[in-house]
Write a protein that holds these residues in place. Structure first.
Motif, PDB file in Angstrom:
ATOM      1  N   VAL A 141      -4.119   5.461   2.483  1.00 58.39           N
ATOM      2  CA  VAL A 141      -5.062   5.311   3.594  1.00 58.39           C
ATOM      3  C   VAL A 141      -6.340   6.117   3.383  1.00 58.39           C
ATOM      4  O   VAL A 141      -7.260   6.041   4.174  1.00 58.39           O
ATOM      5  N   THR A 196       6.798   9.917  -0.477  1.00 56.34           N
ATOM      6  CA  THR A 196       6.397   8.519  -0.301  1.00 56.34           C
ATOM      7  C   THR A 196       5.109   8.504   0.510  1.00 56.34           C
ATOM      8  O   THR A 196       5.022   9.142   1.560  1.00 56.34           O
ATOM      9  N   VAL A 244       9.183   0.284   5.325  1.00 53.51           N
ATOM     10  CA  VAL A 244       9.631   0.817   4.040  1.00 53.51           C
ATOM     11  C   VAL A 244      10.808   1.771   4.241  1.00 53.51           C
ATOM     12  O   VAL A 244      10.993   2.349   5.316  1.00 53.51           O
ATOM     13  N   SER A 255      -4.637   9.741  -1.201  1.00 56.86           N
ATOM     14  CA  SER A 255      -3.353   9.038  -1.139  1.00 56.86           C
ATOM     15  C   SER A 255      -3.394   7.734  -1.931  1.00 56.86           C
ATOM     16  O   SER A 255      -2.397   7.345  -2.564  1.00 56.86           O
ATOM     17  N   GLY A 310       0.783  -1.226   0.000  1.00 53.93           N
ATOM     18  CA  GLY A 310       0.000   0.000   0.000  1.00 53.93           C
ATOM     19  C   GLY A 310       0.810   1.269   0.000  1.00 53.93           C
ATOM     20  O   GLY A 310       0.251   2.358   0.164  1.00 53.93           O
ATOM     21  N   VAL A 311       2.115   1.191  -0.186  1.00 56.22           N
ATOM     22  CA  VAL A 311       3.000   2.353  -0.117  1.00 56.22           C
ATOM     23  C   VAL A 311       3.700   2.539  -1.458  1.00 56.22           C
ATOM     24  O   VAL A 311       4.242   1.577  -2.016  1.00 56.22           O
ATOM     25  N   TYR A 313       2.095  16.025   2.173  1.00 53.39           N
ATOM     26  CA  TYR A 313       2.896  14.814   2.274  1.00 53.39           C
ATOM     27  C   TYR A 313       4.349  15.217   2.503  1.00 53.39           C
ATOM     28  O   TYR A 313       4.843  16.158   1.869  1.00 53.39           O
ATOM     29  N   LYS A 371       1.394   6.379   1.834  1.00 52.16           N
ATOM     30  CA  LYS A 371       0.620   5.163   2.068  1.00 52.16           C
ATOM     31  C   LYS A 371      -0.838   5.428   1.735  1.00 52.16           C
ATOM     32  O   LYS A 371      -1.404   6.452   2.140  1.00 52.16           O
ATOM     33  N   GLY A 422       5.008   3.456  11.041  1.00 53.33           N
ATOM     34  CA  GLY A 422       4.267   3.483   9.795  1.00 53.33           C
ATOM     35  C   GLY A 422       4.890   4.425   8.791  1.00 53.33           C
ATOM     36  O   GLY A 422       6.104   4.499   8.626  1.00 53.33           O
ATOM     37  N   ILE A 423       4.039   5.194   8.117  1.00 55.78           N
ATOM     38  CA  ILE A 423       4.514   6.089   7.068  1.00 55.78           C
ATOM     39  C   ILE A 423       5.207   7.314   7.651  1.00 55.78           C
ATOM     40  O   ILE A 423       5.761   8.138   6.911  1.00 55.78           O
ATOM     41  N   THR A 480       8.830   8.609   6.538  1.00 53.59           N
ATOM     42  CA  THR A 480       9.229   9.514   5.459  1.00 53.59           C
ATOM     43  C   THR A 480       9.907  10.767   5.991  1.00 53.59           C
ATOM     44  O   THR A 480      10.978  11.167   5.524  1.00 53.59           O
ATOM     45  N   ASP A 518       6.261  -3.902   6.298  1.00 53.06           N
ATOM     46  CA  ASP A 518       5.797  -2.510   6.433  1.00 53.06           C
ATOM     47  C   ASP A 518       6.936  -1.543   6.733  1.00 53.06           C
ATOM     48  O   ASP A 518       6.711  -0.328   6.794  1.00 53.06           O
TER      49      ASP A 518
END
Length: 497
Positions: free
Chosen positions: A346, A342, A419, A350, A290-291, A328, A344, A387-388, A391, A417
Protein backbone atom coordinates in the motif's frame (compact mmCIF):
# COMPACT_ATOMS: atom_id res chain seq x y z
CA UNK A 1 -21.36 -24.75 5.36
CA UNK A 2 -23.49 -21.59 5.06
CA UNK A 3 -24.47 -20.04 8.38
CA UNK A 4 -28.01 -18.75 8.79
CA UNK A 5 -27.82 -15.25 10.29
CA UNK A 6 -31.09 -13.74 11.45
CA UNK A 7 -29.98 -10.09 11.18
CA UNK A 8 -31.54 -8.50 8.12
CA UNK A 9 -28.43 -6.46 7.56
CA UNK A 10 -26.40 -9.62 7.10
CA UNK A 11 -28.83 -11.46 4.88
CA UNK A 12 -26.82 -10.59 1.75
CA UNK A 13 -23.40 -11.10 3.32
CA UNK A 14 -21.24 -14.00 2.32
CA UNK A 15 -20.90 -15.47 5.82
CA UNK A 16 -19.24 -18.85 5.88
CA UNK A 17 -18.12 -21.09 8.71
CA UNK A 18 -14.72 -22.43 7.77
CA UNK A 19 -14.34 -26.17 8.18
CA UNK A 20 -10.60 -26.89 8.12
CA UNK A 21 -9.31 -30.44 8.29
CA UNK A 22 -5.67 -30.30 7.27
CA UNK A 23 -2.66 -28.02 7.36
CA UNK A 24 -1.99 -25.54 4.56
CA UNK A 25 0.07 -26.87 1.69
CA UNK A 26 1.24 -25.09 -1.41
CA UNK A 27 0.29 -26.04 -4.90
CA UNK A 28 -3.49 -25.79 -4.35
CA UNK A 29 -4.66 -22.88 -6.51
CA UNK A 30 -7.32 -20.49 -5.40
CA UNK A 31 -6.88 -21.00 -1.67
CA UNK A 32 -5.83 -18.15 0.64
CA UNK A 33 -2.51 -18.68 2.34
CA UNK A 34 -0.97 -20.85 -0.41
CA UNK A 35 1.96 -19.94 -2.57
CA UNK A 36 0.43 -21.31 -5.76
CA UNK A 37 3.72 -23.01 -6.57
CA UNK A 38 3.15 -26.70 -7.39
CA UNK A 39 5.11 -29.40 -5.70
CA UNK A 40 6.38 -27.33 -2.75
CA UNK A 41 5.44 -27.30 0.90
CA UNK A 42 5.51 -23.96 2.74
CA UNK A 43 8.29 -23.66 5.27
CA UNK A 44 6.15 -21.75 7.69
CA UNK A 45 2.44 -21.43 8.23
CA UNK A 46 1.83 -25.17 8.56
CA UNK A 47 -0.02 -25.50 11.85
CA UNK A 48 1.59 -28.14 14.10
CA UNK A 49 -0.48 -30.69 15.95
CA UNK A 50 0.31 -28.87 19.17
CA UNK A 51 0.80 -25.14 19.64
CA UNK A 52 4.09 -24.23 17.96
CA UNK A 53 5.36 -21.93 20.69
CA UNK A 54 6.25 -24.58 23.28
CA UNK A 55 10.03 -24.14 22.80
CA UNK A 56 9.99 -20.41 22.08
CA UNK A 57 11.27 -17.90 24.57
CA UNK A 58 8.37 -16.10 26.19
CA UNK A 59 8.67 -12.35 26.73
CA UNK A 60 8.39 -11.19 30.34
CA UNK A 61 4.88 -10.48 31.55
CA UNK A 62 3.85 -6.80 31.79
CA UNK A 63 4.62 -5.19 35.15
CA UNK A 64 2.18 -2.32 35.71
CA UNK A 65 3.66 -1.57 39.13
CA UNK A 66 7.02 -0.73 37.60
CA UNK A 67 5.31 1.49 35.04
CA UNK A 68 3.39 3.29 37.78
CA UNK A 69 6.66 3.86 39.61
CA UNK A 70 8.07 5.53 36.51
CA UNK A 71 5.05 7.82 36.30
CA UNK A 72 5.50 8.82 39.94
CA UNK A 73 9.20 9.48 39.35
CA UNK A 74 8.37 11.61 36.29
CA UNK A 75 5.89 13.63 38.37
CA UNK A 76 8.43 14.15 41.13
CA UNK A 77 10.98 15.25 38.54
CA UNK A 78 8.55 17.79 37.11
CA UNK A 79 7.90 19.18 40.60
CA UNK A 80 11.63 19.38 41.35
CA UNK A 81 12.29 21.16 38.05
CA UNK A 82 9.57 23.71 38.78
CA UNK A 83 10.88 24.24 42.31
CA UNK A 84 14.40 24.71 40.95
CA UNK A 85 13.25 27.56 38.74
CA UNK A 86 11.24 29.23 41.53
CA UNK A 87 13.92 29.01 44.21
CA UNK A 88 16.58 30.30 41.83
CA UNK A 89 15.05 33.78 41.85
CA UNK A 90 15.30 36.42 44.57
CA UNK A 91 12.89 39.22 45.40
CA UNK A 92 15.33 41.87 44.20
CA UNK A 93 15.74 40.11 40.83
CA UNK A 94 11.99 39.93 40.36
CA UNK A 95 11.53 43.62 41.17
CA UNK A 96 14.27 44.75 38.78
CA UNK A 97 13.49 45.90 35.25
CA UNK A 98 12.54 42.88 33.16
CA UNK A 99 12.71 40.65 36.23
CA UNK A 100 9.24 39.10 35.93
CA UNK A 101 9.65 38.36 32.22
CA UNK A 102 13.09 36.85 32.82
CA UNK A 103 11.77 34.67 35.66
CA UNK A 104 8.87 33.49 33.52
CA UNK A 105 11.31 32.75 30.71
CA UNK A 106 13.53 30.68 33.00
CA UNK A 107 10.52 28.76 34.35
CA UNK A 108 9.06 27.96 30.92
CA UNK A 109 12.51 27.00 29.65
CA UNK A 110 13.21 24.52 32.45
CA UNK A 111 9.77 22.95 32.41
CA UNK A 112 9.69 22.85 28.61
CA UNK A 113 13.10 21.17 28.46
CA UNK A 114 12.11 18.61 31.08
CA UNK A 115 8.92 17.77 29.18
CA UNK A 116 10.94 17.47 25.97
CA UNK A 117 13.12 14.85 27.66
CA UNK A 118 10.02 12.98 28.81
CA UNK A 119 8.65 13.20 25.27
CA UNK A 120 11.82 11.55 23.96
CA UNK A 121 11.76 8.86 26.65
CA UNK A 122 8.21 7.93 25.67
CA UNK A 123 9.47 6.82 22.26
CA UNK A 124 12.80 5.36 23.39
CA UNK A 125 11.20 1.87 23.45
CA UNK A 126 12.17 0.93 26.98
CA UNK A 127 11.00 -2.71 27.13
CA UNK A 128 9.21 -2.81 30.49
CA UNK A 129 7.39 0.45 29.67
CA UNK A 130 6.42 -0.71 26.18
CA UNK A 131 5.08 -4.03 27.49
CA UNK A 132 2.56 -2.18 29.68
CA UNK A 133 1.55 0.85 27.61
CA UNK A 134 2.22 -0.52 24.14
CA UNK A 135 3.91 1.46 21.41
CA UNK A 136 0.60 2.83 20.12
CA UNK A 137 -0.27 4.05 23.63
CA UNK A 138 3.17 5.61 24.10
CA UNK A 139 2.89 7.34 20.74
CA UNK A 140 -0.49 8.76 21.75
CA UNK A 141 1.07 10.14 24.95
CA UNK A 142 3.98 11.48 22.91
CA UNK A 143 1.64 13.29 20.49
CA UNK A 144 -0.47 14.73 23.30
CA UNK A 145 2.57 15.92 25.22
CA UNK A 146 4.50 17.32 22.25
CA UNK A 147 2.69 20.69 21.92
CA UNK A 148 3.53 21.57 25.54
CA UNK A 149 7.35 21.51 25.46
CA UNK A 150 7.44 23.16 22.03
CA UNK A 151 5.04 25.92 23.11
CA UNK A 152 6.84 26.44 26.44
CA UNK A 153 10.23 26.67 24.76
CA UNK A 154 8.96 29.18 22.19
CA UNK A 155 7.50 31.18 25.08
CA UNK A 156 10.84 30.82 26.90
CA UNK A 157 12.69 32.43 24.00
CA UNK A 158 10.18 35.29 23.70
CA UNK A 159 10.01 36.06 27.45
CA UNK A 160 13.77 35.98 27.99
CA UNK A 161 14.35 38.23 25.01
CA UNK A 162 11.71 40.65 26.30
CA UNK A 163 13.12 40.55 29.84
CA UNK A 164 16.69 41.19 28.70
CA UNK A 165 15.50 44.02 26.43
CA UNK A 166 13.66 45.67 29.33
CA UNK A 167 16.70 45.33 31.56
CA UNK A 168 19.03 46.82 28.92
CA UNK A 169 16.43 49.37 27.81
CA UNK A 170 16.87 48.41 24.16
CA UNK A 171 14.56 47.31 21.39
CA UNK A 172 13.37 43.73 21.08
CA UNK A 173 15.03 43.02 17.72
CA UNK A 174 18.30 44.60 18.84
CA UNK A 175 18.24 42.25 21.85
CA UNK A 176 17.70 39.28 19.54
CA UNK A 177 20.93 40.19 17.71
CA UNK A 178 22.79 40.61 20.98
CA UNK A 179 21.64 37.25 22.36
CA UNK A 180 22.44 35.28 19.22
CA UNK A 181 25.78 36.92 18.44
CA UNK A 182 27.15 37.70 21.91
CA UNK A 183 25.89 35.03 24.35
CA UNK A 184 27.58 31.61 24.31
CA UNK A 185 25.58 28.69 22.82
CA UNK A 186 22.45 30.79 22.16
CA UNK A 187 22.87 30.40 18.39
CA UNK A 188 22.90 26.60 18.68
CA UNK A 189 19.89 26.77 21.02
CA UNK A 190 18.04 28.90 18.46
CA UNK A 191 18.75 26.32 15.75
CA UNK A 192 17.54 23.61 18.16
CA UNK A 193 14.27 25.46 18.74
CA UNK A 194 13.75 25.81 15.00
CA UNK A 195 14.27 22.05 14.53
CA UNK A 196 11.77 21.28 17.27
CA UNK A 197 9.20 23.60 15.71
CA UNK A 198 9.75 21.95 12.32
CA UNK A 199 9.12 18.50 13.83
CA UNK A 200 5.98 19.84 15.51
CA UNK A 201 4.59 21.46 12.37
CA UNK A 202 5.14 18.39 10.21
CA UNK A 203 3.27 16.29 12.79
CA UNK A 204 0.05 18.30 12.50
CA UNK A 205 -2.47 15.78 11.23
CA UNK A 206 -3.46 17.74 8.12
CA UNK A 207 0.21 18.10 7.12
CA UNK A 208 1.26 14.62 8.22
CA UNK A 209 -1.23 13.03 5.82
CA UNK A 210 0.41 14.78 2.89
CA UNK A 211 4.00 13.95 3.80
CA UNK A 212 5.74 10.69 2.99
CA UNK A 213 6.54 8.61 6.03
CA UNK A 214 10.27 8.69 5.20
CA UNK A 215 10.30 12.51 5.22
CA UNK A 216 8.35 12.66 8.48
CA UNK A 217 10.69 10.13 10.09
CA UNK A 218 13.83 11.98 8.94
CA UNK A 219 12.57 15.31 10.29
CA UNK A 220 11.80 13.67 13.63
CA UNK A 221 15.39 12.51 13.93
CA UNK A 222 16.28 16.21 14.15
CA UNK A 223 14.57 16.27 17.55
CA UNK A 224 17.52 14.39 19.05
CA UNK A 225 19.89 16.85 17.39
CA UNK A 226 17.83 19.74 18.76
CA UNK A 227 18.11 18.50 22.33
CA UNK A 228 21.86 18.00 21.94
CA UNK A 229 22.23 21.57 20.63
CA UNK A 230 20.23 23.05 23.49
CA UNK A 231 22.06 21.33 26.35
CA UNK A 232 25.08 23.63 26.63
CA UNK A 233 23.22 26.93 26.85
CA UNK A 234 21.06 25.62 29.72
CA UNK A 235 24.10 24.76 31.83
CA UNK A 236 26.09 27.89 30.96
CA UNK A 237 23.35 30.55 31.03
CA UNK A 238 20.49 29.10 33.09
CA UNK A 239 19.69 31.20 36.15
CA UNK A 240 19.37 28.04 38.26
CA UNK A 241 22.65 26.52 37.01
CA UNK A 242 25.25 29.25 36.55
CA UNK A 243 27.51 29.09 39.59
CA UNK A 244 25.69 26.06 41.05
CA UNK A 245 27.85 22.96 40.40
CA UNK A 246 25.46 20.56 42.19
CA UNK A 247 22.44 21.47 40.06
CA UNK A 248 24.67 21.40 36.98
CA UNK A 249 25.75 17.86 37.88
CA UNK A 250 22.20 16.64 38.53
CA UNK A 251 20.89 18.14 35.30
CA UNK A 252 23.81 16.64 33.37
CA UNK A 253 23.04 13.20 34.83
CA UNK A 254 19.39 13.52 33.77
CA UNK A 255 20.43 14.36 30.21
CA UNK A 256 23.06 11.62 30.11
CA UNK A 257 20.57 9.04 31.40
CA UNK A 258 18.06 10.05 28.73
CA UNK A 259 20.69 9.80 26.01
CA UNK A 260 21.87 6.46 27.41
CA UNK A 261 18.38 4.96 27.38
CA UNK A 262 17.75 6.14 23.81
CA UNK A 263 21.08 4.76 22.56
CA UNK A 264 20.62 1.47 24.43
CA UNK A 265 17.10 0.64 23.27
CA UNK A 266 16.92 2.45 19.92
CA UNK A 267 20.41 1.46 18.74
CA UNK A 268 22.24 -1.01 20.97
CA UNK A 269 19.53 -3.63 21.51
CA UNK A 270 18.43 -3.74 17.83
CA UNK A 271 22.04 -4.10 16.67
CA UNK A 272 22.69 -6.88 19.19
CA UNK A 273 19.47 -8.70 18.32
CA UNK A 274 20.11 -8.43 14.59
CA UNK A 275 23.64 -9.76 15.05
CA UNK A 276 22.36 -12.66 17.14
CA UNK A 277 19.67 -13.82 14.72
CA UNK A 278 21.37 -12.97 11.37
CA UNK A 279 18.18 -13.02 9.36
CA UNK A 280 18.15 -13.40 5.59
CA UNK A 281 15.24 -13.55 3.16
CA UNK A 282 14.70 -17.09 1.86
CA UNK A 283 11.41 -16.72 0.00
CA UNK A 284 8.88 -14.11 -1.09
CA UNK A 285 5.54 -15.86 -1.54
CA UNK A 286 2.36 -14.40 -3.07
CA UNK A 287 -0.67 -14.74 -0.77
CA UNK A 288 -3.34 -12.70 -2.55
CA UNK A 289 -3.84 -9.56 -4.65
CA UNK A 290 -1.00 -7.22 -3.70
CA UNK A 291 -0.09 -9.33 -0.65
CA UNK A 292 3.13 -11.27 -0.14
CA UNK A 293 4.71 -13.22 2.68
CA UNK A 294 8.41 -12.67 3.29
CA UNK A 295 9.97 -15.71 4.92
CA UNK A 296 13.30 -15.17 6.65
CA UNK A 297 15.78 -17.69 7.97
CA UNK A 298 18.00 -17.01 10.95
CA UNK A 299 19.81 -18.31 14.02
CA UNK A 300 18.52 -18.87 17.54
CA UNK A 301 14.98 -17.73 16.71
CA UNK A 302 13.75 -19.79 19.66
CA UNK A 303 15.42 -17.07 21.77
CA UNK A 304 13.46 -14.21 20.18
CA UNK A 305 11.08 -13.02 22.95
CA UNK A 306 7.88 -12.73 20.93
CA UNK A 307 4.16 -13.17 21.54
CA UNK A 308 1.49 -13.70 18.92
CA UNK A 309 0.04 -10.39 17.74
CA UNK A 310 3.28 -8.40 18.06
CA UNK A 311 5.12 -6.51 15.34
CA UNK A 312 8.75 -5.89 14.47
CA UNK A 313 10.53 -3.01 12.77
CA UNK A 314 12.12 -4.59 9.70
CA UNK A 315 15.11 -3.10 7.91
CA UNK A 316 15.90 -4.85 4.63
CA UNK A 317 19.52 -4.18 3.75
CA UNK A 318 19.22 -3.41 0.05
CA UNK A 319 20.50 -0.33 -1.75
CA UNK A 320 17.09 1.36 -1.67
CA UNK A 321 15.68 0.14 1.64
CA UNK A 322 18.58 -0.08 4.12
CA UNK A 323 18.05 3.38 5.60
CA UNK A 324 14.44 2.91 6.73
CA UNK A 325 12.76 0.48 9.12
CA UNK A 326 9.01 -0.15 8.94
CA UNK A 327 6.72 -1.95 11.39
CA UNK A 328 5.06 -5.15 10.16
CA UNK A 329 3.30 -7.77 12.26
CA UNK A 330 4.53 -11.32 12.40
CA UNK A 331 1.94 -13.41 10.57
CA UNK A 332 3.01 -16.55 12.44
CA UNK A 333 5.03 -17.38 15.50
CA UNK A 334 8.63 -18.27 14.63
CA UNK A 335 9.21 -21.85 13.57
CA UNK A 336 13.00 -21.97 13.92
CA UNK A 337 14.95 -21.37 11.81
CA UNK A 338 12.15 -19.48 10.01
CA UNK A 339 10.07 -16.40 10.76
CA UNK A 340 7.43 -14.80 8.54
CA UNK A 341 5.84 -11.43 7.91
CA UNK A 342 2.96 -10.85 5.51
CA UNK A 343 2.58 -7.44 3.88
CA UNK A 344 0.16 -5.67 1.56
CA UNK A 345 1.69 -3.27 -0.93
CA UNK A 346 0.00 0.00 0.00
CA UNK A 347 3.07 2.26 0.09
CA UNK A 348 6.50 2.53 -1.50
CA UNK A 349 8.22 0.42 1.14
CA UNK A 350 5.63 -2.33 1.46
CA UNK A 351 5.29 -2.60 -2.35
CA UNK A 352 9.06 -2.95 -2.68
CA UNK A 353 9.09 -6.06 -0.48
CA UNK A 354 7.55 -8.11 -3.29
CA UNK A 355 10.80 -7.56 -5.20
CA UNK A 356 13.18 -8.73 -2.46
CA UNK A 357 15.77 -11.25 -3.55
CA UNK A 358 16.58 -14.41 -1.55
CA UNK A 359 19.69 -13.84 0.50
CA UNK A 360 18.83 -10.22 1.40
CA UNK A 361 20.06 -9.50 4.90
CA UNK A 362 17.54 -8.22 7.45
CA UNK A 363 18.00 -6.14 10.61
CA UNK A 364 15.21 -6.07 13.18
CA UNK A 365 14.04 -3.98 16.10
CA UNK A 366 11.49 -5.41 18.47
CA UNK A 367 9.20 -7.23 18.87
CA UNK A 368 6.75 -4.68 20.25
CA UNK A 369 3.05 -4.36 20.96
CA UNK A 370 0.45 -5.24 23.59
CA UNK A 371 -1.95 -6.87 21.14
CA UNK A 372 -1.22 -10.20 22.84
CA UNK A 373 -2.82 -12.78 25.09
CA UNK A 374 -1.20 -11.05 28.07
CA UNK A 375 -3.87 -8.35 27.69
CA UNK A 376 -6.70 -10.88 27.94
CA UNK A 377 -9.12 -10.33 30.84
CA UNK A 378 -11.63 -13.12 30.20
CA UNK A 379 -11.44 -16.79 29.38
CA UNK A 380 -12.63 -16.47 25.78
CA UNK A 381 -11.94 -14.04 22.97
CA UNK A 382 -13.44 -12.57 19.82
CA UNK A 383 -10.87 -11.78 17.14
CA UNK A 384 -11.89 -9.38 14.34
CA UNK A 385 -9.63 -8.54 11.40
CA UNK A 386 -10.05 -6.49 8.26
CA UNK A 387 -7.66 -6.47 5.32
CA UNK A 388 -4.03 -7.04 6.21
CA UNK A 389 -4.98 -6.83 9.91
CA UNK A 390 -5.37 -10.57 9.55
CA UNK A 391 -1.61 -10.97 10.13
CA UNK A 392 -1.65 -9.96 13.79
CA UNK A 393 -4.85 -11.94 14.41
CA UNK A 394 -3.36 -15.05 12.81
CA UNK A 395 -0.25 -15.06 15.05
CA UNK A 396 -2.31 -14.17 18.13
CA UNK A 397 -4.66 -17.06 17.39
CA UNK A 398 -1.66 -19.38 17.18
CA UNK A 399 -0.59 -18.23 20.64
CA UNK A 400 -3.93 -19.11 22.28
CA UNK A 401 -4.14 -22.40 24.20
CA UNK A 402 -6.24 -25.39 23.25
CA UNK A 403 -9.82 -25.11 24.42
CA UNK A 404 -9.82 -21.32 24.04
CA UNK A 405 -12.89 -21.56 21.74
CA UNK A 406 -12.17 -18.32 19.89
CA UNK A 407 -14.61 -16.69 17.49
CA UNK A 408 -12.83 -15.14 14.51
CA UNK A 409 -14.43 -12.66 12.09
CA UNK A 410 -12.53 -11.90 8.90
CA UNK A 411 -13.74 -8.90 6.87
CA UNK A 412 -12.78 -8.18 3.25
CA UNK A 413 -14.29 -6.59 0.17
CA UNK A 414 -13.64 -9.67 -1.98
CA UNK A 415 -13.09 -13.35 -1.25
CA UNK A 416 -9.64 -13.26 -2.85
CA UNK A 417 -8.61 -10.63 -0.28
CA UNK A 418 -9.12 -13.11 2.59
CA UNK A 419 -5.47 -14.09 2.83
CA UNK A 420 -4.19 -16.71 5.31
CA UNK A 421 -7.77 -17.94 5.62
CA UNK A 422 -6.94 -21.65 5.55
CA UNK A 423 -4.30 -21.27 8.25
CA UNK A 424 -6.68 -19.32 10.48
CA UNK A 425 -9.45 -21.85 9.99
CA UNK A 426 -7.12 -24.70 10.96
CA UNK A 427 -5.82 -22.87 14.03
CA UNK A 428 -9.35 -22.02 15.16
CA UNK A 429 -10.56 -25.58 14.67
CA UNK A 430 -7.72 -26.96 16.80
CA UNK A 431 -8.80 -24.61 19.58
CA UNK A 432 -12.50 -25.42 19.30
CA UNK A 433 -13.34 -22.11 17.67
CA UNK A 434 -15.36 -20.77 14.73
CA UNK A 435 -14.36 -18.57 11.80
CA UNK A 436 -16.76 -16.24 9.96
CA UNK A 437 -15.74 -14.70 6.65
CA UNK A 438 -17.68 -11.55 5.71
CA UNK A 439 -17.19 -10.25 2.19
CA UNK A 440 -18.87 -7.52 0.21
CA UNK A 441 -19.34 -3.76 0.28
CA UNK A 442 -19.61 -1.77 3.48
CA UNK A 443 -23.38 -1.59 3.23
CA UNK A 444 -23.58 -5.35 2.91
CA UNK A 445 -20.87 -6.78 5.17
CA UNK A 446 -21.24 -4.38 8.04
CA UNK A 447 -20.40 -5.19 11.64
CA UNK A 448 -22.53 -3.09 13.96
CA UNK A 449 -24.45 -3.20 17.23
CA UNK A 450 -27.28 -5.10 15.51
CA UNK A 451 -25.32 -7.75 13.62
CA UNK A 452 -22.48 -8.50 16.05
CA UNK A 453 -24.66 -10.00 18.85
CA UNK A 454 -26.20 -12.37 16.29
CA UNK A 455 -22.76 -13.62 15.28
CA UNK A 456 -21.38 -13.74 18.84
CA UNK A 457 -24.24 -14.23 21.33
CA UNK A 458 -21.83 -14.51 24.29
CA UNK A 459 -19.99 -11.28 23.42
CA UNK A 460 -20.36 -10.03 27.00
CA UNK A 461 -18.17 -12.94 28.17
CA UNK A 462 -15.32 -12.35 25.72
CA UNK A 463 -12.40 -10.01 25.22
CA UNK A 464 -12.53 -8.25 21.86
CA UNK A 465 -9.37 -8.00 19.75
CA UNK A 466 -9.65 -5.97 16.54
CA UNK A 467 -6.99 -5.20 13.95
CA UNK A 468 -7.20 -3.46 10.58
CA UNK A 469 -7.35 0.00 8.99
CA UNK A 470 -7.83 2.91 11.40
CA UNK A 471 -11.41 3.70 10.39
CA UNK A 472 -12.44 0.06 10.69
CA UNK A 473 -10.82 -0.33 14.11
CA UNK A 474 -12.38 2.88 15.40
CA UNK A 475 -15.82 1.71 14.29
CA UNK A 476 -15.54 -1.76 15.86
CA UNK A 477 -14.25 -0.33 19.14
CA UNK A 478 -17.25 2.02 19.25
CA UNK A 479 -19.64 -0.88 18.55
CA UNK A 480 -18.08 -3.01 21.29
CA UNK A 481 -18.47 -0.19 23.81
CA UNK A 482 -22.11 0.34 22.82
CA UNK A 483 -22.71 -3.37 23.43
CA UNK A 484 -21.31 -3.09 26.94
CA UNK A 485 -17.80 -4.48 26.53
CA UNK A 486 -15.62 -2.60 29.07
CA UNK A 487 -12.55 -0.71 27.94
CA UNK A 488 -10.15 -3.11 29.63
CA UNK A 489 -11.55 -6.00 27.55
CA UNK A 490 -11.11 -4.20 24.18
CA UNK A 491 -7.71 -4.48 22.52
CA UNK A 492 -6.94 -2.98 19.15
CA UNK A 493 -4.20 -2.29 16.66
CA UNK A 494 -4.68 -0.02 13.65
CA UNK A 495 -2.68 0.02 10.45
CA UNK A 496 -1.95 3.20 8.53
CA UNK A 497 0.10 3.95 5.45
Amino acid sequence: MILSLSSRILMRVNARQAVPARPVRSGRPGRPGNSGRPGRTSRIGRTPATPGHGTLRRPPAPRPGLMNGCLVAAGIGLGATTALAITGETGSELSAAGGVATFAGNLTGLVGTYLALIMVLLVSRIPFVERVAGQDGLLRWHRRLAPWPISLLVLHAILLTAGYAQAARTGLWHQVDVLILSYPDVLSATVALGLMCLAGVISIRAIRRRVRREVWWTVHLYLYLALAFSFAHVIVLGQSFAGHPLTQAVWSVVWAATAGLVLTYRVGLPVARSARHRLRVTEVRPEGPGVVSVICQGRKLDRLPVSGGQFVFWRFLTRDLWWQAHPYSLSALPQPPYVRLTVKGVGDHSAALARLEPGTRVAIEGPYGTFTRYAQQRRRVLLIAAGIGVTAVRSLLEDLPRGAKPVVILRAARREDLVLGTEIADLAQRRGGTVYELTGGRAQATIDEHSLPHIVPDLADRDVYVCGPEAFVTGIVAVAKVLGVPDEAIHHEAFAI
